[in-house]
Design a protein around this motif. Structure first.
Motif, mmCIF file in Angstrom:
data_model
loop_
_atom_site.group_PDB
_atom_site.id
_atom_site.type_symbol
_atom_site.label_atom_id
_atom_site.label_comp_id
_atom_site.label_asym_id
_atom_site.label_seq_id
_atom_site.Cartn_x
_atom_site.Cartn_y
_atom_site.Cartn_z
ATOM 1 N N VAL A 48 10.229 -3.207 -0.504
ATOM 2 C CA VAL A 48 9.353 -4.112 0.231
ATOM 3 C C VAL A 48 10.198 -4.844 1.269
ATOM 4 O O VAL A 48 11.155 -5.535 0.941
ATOM 5 C CB VAL A 48 8.675 -5.127 -0.705
ATOM 6 C CG1 VAL A 48 7.777 -6.072 0.104
ATOM 7 C CG2 VAL A 48 7.868 -4.412 -1.781
ATOM 8 N N ASP A 50 8.718 -6.660 4.018
ATOM 9 C CA ASP A 50 8.027 -7.850 4.531
ATOM 10 C C ASP A 50 6.660 -7.926 3.861
ATOM 11 O O ASP A 50 6.071 -6.889 3.510
ATOM 12 C CB ASP A 50 7.852 -7.785 6.049
ATOM 13 C CG ASP A 50 7.217 -9.053 6.613
ATOM 14 O OD1 ASP A 50 7.805 -10.143 6.416
ATOM 15 O OD2 ASP A 50 6.142 -8.964 7.224
ATOM 16 N N THR A 51 6.160 -9.137 3.672
ATOM 17 C CA THR A 51 4.826 -9.343 3.117
ATOM 18 C C THR A 51 4.136 -10.443 3.907
ATOM 19 O O THR A 51 4.699 -11.536 4.095
ATOM 20 C CB THR A 51 4.894 -9.732 1.632
ATOM 21 O OG1 THR A 51 5.544 -8.684 0.896
ATOM 22 C CG2 THR A 51 3.500 -9.939 1.062
ATOM 23 N N TRP A 55 -0.602 -7.754 3.121
ATOM 24 C CA TRP A 55 -0.038 -6.427 3.366
ATOM 25 C C TRP A 55 1.486 -6.479 3.233
ATOM 26 O O TRP A 55 2.117 -7.467 3.607
ATOM 27 C CB TRP A 55 -0.404 -5.929 4.761
ATOM 28 C CG TRP A 55 -1.839 -5.540 4.866
ATOM 29 C CD1 TRP A 55 -2.895 -6.372 5.129
ATOM 30 C CD2 TRP A 55 -2.393 -4.235 4.672
ATOM 31 N NE1 TRP A 55 -4.067 -5.670 5.119
ATOM 32 C CE2 TRP A 55 -3.798 -4.345 4.848
ATOM 33 C CE3 TRP A 55 -1.849 -2.988 4.381
ATOM 34 C CZ2 TRP A 55 -4.652 -3.258 4.722
ATOM 35 C CZ3 TRP A 55 -2.689 -1.899 4.262
ATOM 36 C CH2 TRP A 55 -4.078 -2.039 4.427
ATOM 37 N N SER A 56 2.051 -5.401 2.697
ATOM 38 C CA SER A 56 3.498 -5.275 2.575
ATOM 39 C C SER A 56 3.989 -4.160 3.479
ATOM 40 O O SER A 56 3.425 -3.051 3.474
ATOM 41 C CB SER A 56 3.899 -4.972 1.129
ATOM 42 O OG SER A 56 3.598 -6.051 0.278
ATOM 43 N N TYR A 57 5.017 -4.455 4.255
ATOM 44 C CA TYR A 57 5.703 -3.443 5.052
ATOM 45 C C TYR A 57 6.785 -2.862 4.170
ATOM 46 O O TYR A 57 7.641 -3.592 3.654
ATOM 47 C CB TYR A 57 6.288 -4.077 6.308
ATOM 48 C CG TYR A 57 7.053 -3.139 7.206
ATOM 49 C CD1 TYR A 57 6.451 -1.997 7.720
ATOM 50 C CD2 TYR A 57 8.370 -3.407 7.564
ATOM 51 C CE1 TYR A 57 7.155 -1.140 8.555
ATOM 52 C CE2 TYR A 57 9.074 -2.567 8.413
ATOM 53 C CZ TYR A 57 8.456 -1.430 8.899
ATOM 54 O OH TYR A 57 9.147 -0.584 9.727
ATOM 55 N N ILE A 58 6.753 -1.534 3.959
ATOM 56 C CA ILE A 58 7.630 -0.923 2.961
ATOM 57 C C ILE A 58 8.303 0.337 3.500
ATOM 58 O O ILE A 58 7.902 0.892 4.521
ATOM 59 C CB ILE A 58 6.842 -0.586 1.678
ATOM 60 C CG1 ILE A 58 5.814 0.551 1.911
ATOM 61 C CG2 ILE A 58 6.124 -1.819 1.136
ATOM 62 C CD1 ILE A 58 6.278 1.936 1.519
ATOM 63 N N TYR A 68 2.633 0.404 5.923
ATOM 64 C CA TYR A 68 2.022 -0.771 5.297
ATOM 65 C C TYR A 68 1.126 -0.359 4.138
ATOM 66 O O TYR A 68 0.359 0.603 4.230
ATOM 67 C CB TYR A 68 1.205 -1.549 6.319
ATOM 68 C CG TYR A 68 2.030 -2.233 7.383
ATOM 69 C CD1 TYR A 68 2.392 -3.571 7.257
ATOM 70 C CD2 TYR A 68 2.460 -1.534 8.506
ATOM 71 C CE1 TYR A 68 3.159 -4.203 8.225
ATOM 72 C CE2 TYR A 68 3.231 -2.163 9.484
ATOM 73 C CZ TYR A 68 3.573 -3.493 9.333
ATOM 74 O OH TYR A 68 4.336 -4.109 10.299
ATOM 75 N N SER A 71 -0.588 -5.537 -0.563
ATOM 76 C CA SER A 71 0.451 -6.207 -1.348
ATOM 77 C C SER A 71 0.174 -6.189 -2.844
ATOM 78 O O SER A 71 1.103 -6.325 -3.649
ATOM 79 C CB SER A 71 0.609 -7.659 -0.875
ATOM 80 O OG SER A 71 1.048 -7.697 0.463
ATOM 81 N N HIS A 74 1.537 -2.762 -5.471
ATOM 82 C CA HIS A 74 2.864 -2.463 -6.011
ATOM 83 C C HIS A 74 3.283 -3.533 -7.004
ATOM 84 O O HIS A 74 2.756 -4.643 -7.019
ATOM 85 C CB HIS A 74 3.903 -2.318 -4.894
ATOM 86 C CG HIS A 74 4.063 -3.527 -4.013
ATOM 87 N ND1 HIS A 74 4.793 -4.639 -4.392
ATOM 88 C CD2 HIS A 74 3.599 -3.785 -2.769
ATOM 89 C CE1 HIS A 74 4.774 -5.528 -3.411
ATOM 90 N NE2 HIS A 74 4.046 -5.049 -2.413
#
Length: 257
Positions: A48, A50-51, A55-58, A68, A71, A74
Motif C-alpha cells: 500500500v 497511499d490511502t 481508495w488505496s494506491y498499491i 487503485y 481501501s 485488503h
C-alpha cells in the motif's frame, strides 16, 4: 519514459505498507473509480503506497502492477502456505460441505492453513476442501495444462479469475502456476522467452497486436478472446486467418519459453 503500470508515481507515494487482498476478486483500477486494468485475488500480496478517500494506491507483488483498489479490500499480510490449484473452490464455515459457504475462491488464490485433515484445510477465514489446495512450494510444470482449467471461462477485459479472464490474464495464471515470472499485459509478456521459428511447440506464445495465445500442440492454441467471448481451444491456422480478417493484423511474435 517509465511505464506507470510498473513504476509507482513518486508524487502519490506516502507510505509503503505490506498487505494482502481480503476479497475473492478485486479490480485493480487505473484511477479511483476508474477503469479496470487488471484484477487481484484473495491472498495476493501487495504494498500500500497511499490511502485517500476510500481508495488505496498499491503495487502488486506478483507482477509489479500499480493501480487503485478500495481501501476495505485488503488486510494485514500473512504468510501463505497453500494456493488454490482447482479452477475454483468454496470457503466453508465448518469442516462440512453442507455448512454455509462464506465465499468462493478462484484458482491461484493464496491462503494460510492453520490445520489440515484428509478432507478440509482450516484457515482463519474458514474451511477449504483439502483436495483443492497445493502447498506453495509445489509448482505446476505444464502451463498449457493449467490454462485448460479455464476452458469455458467468460471473456472479461482485464479479468484474472475463473469468473472472467482475458488473454493476458490466462497466460499469466498459467505461467505463474509453473513458477515462471510473468507480467500482467500482453505487450509486456512479449519479452518472455526467446524468438522462435519453425513448427509450433506446446507452451509457445503467439502474439498479435493486443492479444496473446498459448500453443497446446503443433496445430492448436488456447486463448481467452472476444470473438468467442470465452476461453477456448482454436486451430492455429483458423485463429491466424480469423484475426487477420477481422482487421487485427498478422502474428507479431512467436516466443518460446
Amino acid at each position: 519514459m517509465s511505464d506507470p503500470r510498473l513504476t509507482p508515481d513518486p508524487a502519490t507515494v506516502t507510505q509503503d505498507t505490506p498487505a494482502q487482498i481480503a476479497r475473492p476478486v478485486v479490480d485493480l483500477c487505473r484511477a479511483p473509480s476508474g477503469p479496470r486494468d487488471r484484477q487481484l485475488l484473495f491472498g495476493d500480496a501487495l504494498r500500500v503506497l497511499d490511502t485517500a478517500a476510500g481508495w488505496s494506491y498499491i503495487q502488486a507483488e506478483k507482477d509489479g502492477y500499480c493501480g487503485y483498489i478500495p481501501s476495505d479490500s485488503h488486510g494485514a499480510l500473512t504468510t501463505p502456505t497453500h494456493y488454490v490449484s482447482a479452477p475454483a473452490t468454496h470457503l466453508y464455515s465448518d469442516a462440512d460441505f453442507k455448512s454455509p459457504d462464506r465465499m468462493r475462491l478462484n484458482h491461484t488464490s493464496r491462503v494460510t492453513v492453520i490445520a489440515l485433515s484428509d478432507r478440509f484445510a482450516e484457515t482463519s477465514a474458514g474451511f477449504i476442501p483439502a483436495a483443492h489446495l497445493t502447498p506453495m512450494d509445489q509448482h505446476q510444470t505444464d502451463p498449457a495444462q493449467v490454462a485448460a482449467l479455464y476452458l469455458g471461462t467468460p471473456y472479461l477485459w482485464g479479468g484474472n479469475s475463473r469468473d472472467g479472464i482475458d488473454c493476458s490474464g490466462l497466460v499469466q495464471a498459467a505461467l505463474l502456476s509453473c513458477a515462471i515470472p510473468c507480467p500482467g499485459d500482453s505487450d509486456m509478456q512479449m519479452t518472455l522467452g526467446e524468438n522462435a521459428d519453425g513448427p509450433y511447440r506446446r507452451n509457445d506464445l503467439l502474439f498479435w497486436k493486443g492479444h496473446v495465445a498459448l500453443v497446446t500442440d503443433g496445430d492448436t492454441l488456447i486463448h481467452a478472446n472476444a470473438s468467442a467471448m470465452a476461453c477456448v481451444y482454436e486451430p492455429i491456422a483458423t485463429a491466424i486467418a480469423r484475426i487477420a480478417t477481422q482487421g487485427d493484423g498478422p502474428v507479431t511474435a512467436h516466443r518460446r519459453l
